[in-house]
Design a protein around this motif. Structure first.
Motif, PDB file in Angstrom:
ATOM      1  N   PRO A 262      12.629  49.570  59.412  1.00 37.11           N
ATOM      2  CA  PRO A 262      13.510  49.858  58.259  1.00 37.11           C
ATOM      3  C   PRO A 262      12.875  49.427  56.952  1.00 37.11           C
ATOM      4  N   ASP A 263      13.188  50.171  55.906  1.00 39.45           N
ATOM      5  CA  ASP A 263      12.685  49.848  54.571  1.00 39.45           C
ATOM      6  C   ASP A 263      13.340  48.561  54.077  1.00 39.45           C
ATOM      7  N   VAL A 264      12.582  47.717  53.414  1.00 39.77           N
ATOM      8  CA  VAL A 264      13.098  46.488  52.828  1.00 39.77           C
ATOM      9  C   VAL A 264      12.520  46.350  51.426  1.00 39.77           C
ATOM     10  N   GLU A 265      13.243  45.648  50.571  1.00 40.71           N
ATOM     11  CA  GLU A 265      12.762  45.360  49.229  1.00 40.71           C
ATOM     12  C   GLU A 265      11.992  44.042  49.273  1.00 40.71           C
ATOM     13  N   LEU A 266      10.738  44.060  48.871  1.00 39.96           N
ATOM     14  CA  LEU A 266       9.930  42.849  48.823  1.00 39.96           C
ATOM     15  C   LEU A 266       9.679  42.462  47.374  1.00 39.96           C
ATOM     16  N   GLU A 267       9.980  41.209  47.051  1.00 32.57           N
ATOM     17  CA  GLU A 267       9.663  40.693  45.734  1.00 32.57           C
ATOM     18  C   GLU A 267       8.151  40.476  45.619  1.00 32.57           C
ATOM     19  N   PRO A 268       7.613  40.347  44.400  1.00 35.28           N
ATOM     20  CA  PRO A 268       6.184  40.042  44.272  1.00 35.28           C
ATOM     21  C   PRO A 268       5.812  38.786  45.061  1.00 35.28           C
ATOM     22  N   GLY A 269       4.789  38.894  45.877  1.00 39.12           N
ATOM     23  CA  GLY A 269       4.335  37.768  46.688  1.00 39.12           C
ATOM     24  C   GLY A 269       5.054  37.623  48.011  1.00 39.12           C
ATOM     25  N   ALA A 270       6.062  38.448  48.276  1.00 37.45           N
ATOM     26  CA  ALA A 270       6.790  38.379  49.549  1.00 37.45           C
ATOM     27  C   ALA A 270       6.111  39.271  50.582  1.00 37.45           C
ATOM     28  N   MET A 271       6.439  39.042  51.857  1.00 39.50           N
ATOM     29  CA  MET A 271       5.783  39.809  52.907  1.00 39.50           C
ATOM     30  C   MET A 271       6.739  40.078  54.065  1.00 39.50           C
ATOM     31  N   LEU A 272       6.492  41.173  54.734  1.00 36.23           N
ATOM     32  CA  LEU A 272       7.164  41.486  55.982  1.00 36.23           C
ATOM     33  C   LEU A 272       6.150  41.307  57.105  1.00 36.23           C
ATOM     34  N   VAL A 273       6.475  40.439  58.055  1.00 35.07           N
ATOM     35  CA  VAL A 273       5.586  40.183  59.188  1.00 35.07           C
ATOM     36  C   VAL A 273       6.054  41.036  60.358  1.00 35.07           C
ATOM     37  N   ALA A 274       5.224  41.983  60.765  1.00 38.07           N
ATOM     38  CA  ALA A 274       5.543  42.878  61.880  1.00 38.07           C
ATOM     39  C   ALA A 274       4.709  42.462  63.095  1.00 38.07           C
ATOM     40  N   HIS A 275       5.360  41.973  64.120  1.00 35.88           N
ATOM     41  CA  HIS A 275       4.667  41.578  65.351  1.00 35.88           C
ATOM     42  C   HIS A 275       4.601  42.780  66.276  1.00 35.88           C
ATOM     43  N   HIS A 276       3.403  43.141  66.679  1.00 35.20           N
ATOM     44  CA  HIS A 276       3.237  44.359  67.472  1.00 35.20           C
ATOM     45  C   HIS A 276       2.466  44.069  68.754  1.00 35.20           C
ATOM     46  N   ARG A 277       2.729  44.923  69.724  1.00 37.51           N
ATOM     47  CA  ARG A 277       2.080  44.826  71.034  1.00 37.51           C
ATOM     48  C   ARG A 277       1.897  46.233  71.581  1.00 37.51           C
ATOM     49  N   LYS A 278       0.662  46.556  71.987  1.00 39.42           N
ATOM     50  CA  LYS A 278       0.332  47.871  72.531  1.00 39.42           C
ATOM     51  C   LYS A 278       0.751  48.990  71.584  1.00 39.42           C
ATOM     52  N   GLY A 279       0.507  48.781  70.285  1.00 40.10           N
ATOM     53  CA  GLY A 279       0.766  49.808  69.300  1.00 40.10           C
ATOM     54  C   GLY A 279       2.205  49.949  68.869  1.00 40.10           C
ATOM     55  N   ARG A 280       3.085  49.045  69.310  1.00 40.84           N
ATOM     56  CA  ARG A 280       4.503  49.151  68.977  1.00 40.84           C
ATOM     57  C   ARG A 280       4.999  47.855  68.361  1.00 40.84           C
ATOM     58  N   VAL A 281       5.749  47.956  67.274  1.00 44.23           N
ATOM     59  CA  VAL A 281       6.325  46.776  66.630  1.00 44.23           C
ATOM     60  C   VAL A 281       7.509  46.290  67.456  1.00 44.23           C
ATOM     61  N   VAL A 282       7.503  45.005  67.800  1.00 44.52           N
ATOM     62  CA  VAL A 282       8.566  44.446  68.643  1.00 44.52           C
ATOM     63  C   VAL A 282       9.480  43.498  67.881  1.00 44.52           C
ATOM     64  N   ALA A 283       9.058  43.036  66.703  1.00 44.71           N
ATOM     65  CA  ALA A 283       9.895  42.125  65.916  1.00 44.71           C
ATOM     66  C   ALA A 283       9.370  42.083  64.490  1.00 44.71           C
ATOM     67  N   THR A 284      10.277  41.881  63.538  1.00 47.09           N
ATOM     68  CA  THR A 284       9.880  41.762  62.134  1.00 47.09           C
ATOM     69  C   THR A 284      10.604  40.596  61.488  1.00 47.09           C
ATOM     70  N   GLN A 285      10.028  40.117  60.393  1.00 53.66           N
ATOM     71  CA  GLN A 285      10.638  39.053  59.611  1.00 53.66           C
ATOM     72  C   GLN A 285      10.166  39.162  58.175  1.00 53.66           C
ATOM     73  N   VAL A 286      11.064  39.026  57.217  1.00 53.75           N
ATOM     74  CA  VAL A 286      10.690  38.945  55.812  1.00 53.75           C
ATOM     75  C   VAL A 286      10.476  37.482  55.452  1.00 53.75           C
ATOM     76  N   VAL A 287       9.331  37.180  54.860  1.00 56.03           N
ATOM     77  CA  VAL A 287       8.995  35.821  54.427  1.00 56.03           C
ATOM     78  C   VAL A 287       8.877  35.834  52.917  1.00 56.03           C
TER      79      VAL A 287
END
Length: 289
Positions: A262-287
């Motif tokens: 899903p699309d998220v709004e990231l502030e300057p310097g912020a990041m979305l961490v997408a954890h992937h396995r075998k080419g597929r994202v299994v979890a995300t987190q905005v930091v």
């Protein structure tokens, strides 16, 4: 007015073979996951890695985030604990651990025995959440560049627009955050403000920095972004390291769409961490920065 929660961070550390890392605190005679309070101004991500190292002697990298714990301490104050899954980098042997007044035992415990060993019910809840996420993943950190000079006040080529001092500070503070997610390569827009955002991490760690015109505002294309994201997701499976992809706000939706998240709004310097396995994202987190 209610005092603020005591903030802490820790990790559910697992290893191949189905074992979980637990620590024993003699002061409370309890078994729990390694965790500890944040230092003043410290980010929870950094604190989680630091506390595991201090309490167990092991260096870890973080996986998917878990639900935070919140409970009342014996002194009446509330404590909030941020948790991640984690894996050890390097040697995971704890046989040489030296007991001390704070932690007098560190053990790898089989999954089937962990629930009984844990002292607190909220730790058992965290364990249950961590179990389906215990398989090793790699992180793709989607990063919006740090705070840059305003577009209206910049008269030169926009590709050359640099970070302001706040952005430079954000770039420095990103170094331990990216390291916590095992970032070993940086893919960045060739625009100055993006390059400056990830350069401190490359300089400190020695990991490579790769520049792409197709991640810039001026030259980005759906095809170019998708090809790059696919190449990262389908990277060498023998390489356990993660990657960071630094770009601009207008390009972020294309990157996230390529990741099928899903699309998220990231502030300057912020990041979305997408954890992937075998080419597929299994979890995300905005930091946040």
């Amino acid at each position: 007015m209610e005092p603020r929660d005591v903030r802490a961070a820790g990790a559910v550390v697992t290893r191949k073979g189905g074992e979980v890392l637990l620590v024993h605190r003699p002061k409370y005679d309890d078994w729990s996951f390694p965790k500890g309070k944040l230092d003043p101004g410290e980010h929870a991500v950094t604190a989680a890695v630091r506390e595991v190292a201090e309490e167990t002697g092991l260096d870890v990298r973080l996986g998917p985030v878990l639900a935070p714990q919140r409970y009342r301490m014996s002194n009446g104050r509330w404590k909030s604990v941020a948790y991640w899954t984690a894996r050890v980098v390097g040697n995971d042997d704890v046989a040489r651990y030296r007991p001390n007044a704070e932690i007098d035992a560190v053990e790898w415990v089989p999954w089937k025995d962990v629930g009984e060993r844990l002292t607190y019910s909220y730790d058992r809840d965290t364990l249950a959440e961590a179990r389906p996420l215990r398989r090793r993943t790699r992180a793709l950190v989607v990063l919006r560049h740090g705070k840059a000079r305003s577009r209206g006040a910049w008269r030169k080529d926009d590709r050359l627009r640099p970070l302001v001092r706040l952005g430079e500070t954000q770039a420095q503070r990103l170094v331990p955050l990216l390291a916590a997610f095992d970032v070993t390569v940086a893919h960045t827009s060739s625009s100055t403000r993006c390059v400056q955002t990830v350069t401190p991490h490359a300089e400190v760690t020695g990991w490579p920095l790769k520049l792409y015109d197709e991640l810039s505002e001026e030259d980005a294309s759906t095809e170019g972004v998708v090809d790059l994201v696919d190449s990262i997701l389908d990277g060498d499976p023998s390489s356990a390291g993660g990657a960071v992809l630094c770009t601009h706000r207008p390009v972020l939706p294309t990157v996230l769409d390529a990741l099928q998240v899903p699309d998220v709004e990231l502030e300057p310097g912020a990041m979305l961490v997408a954890h992937h396995r075998k080419g597929r994202v299994v979890a995300t987190q905005v930091v946040e920065p």
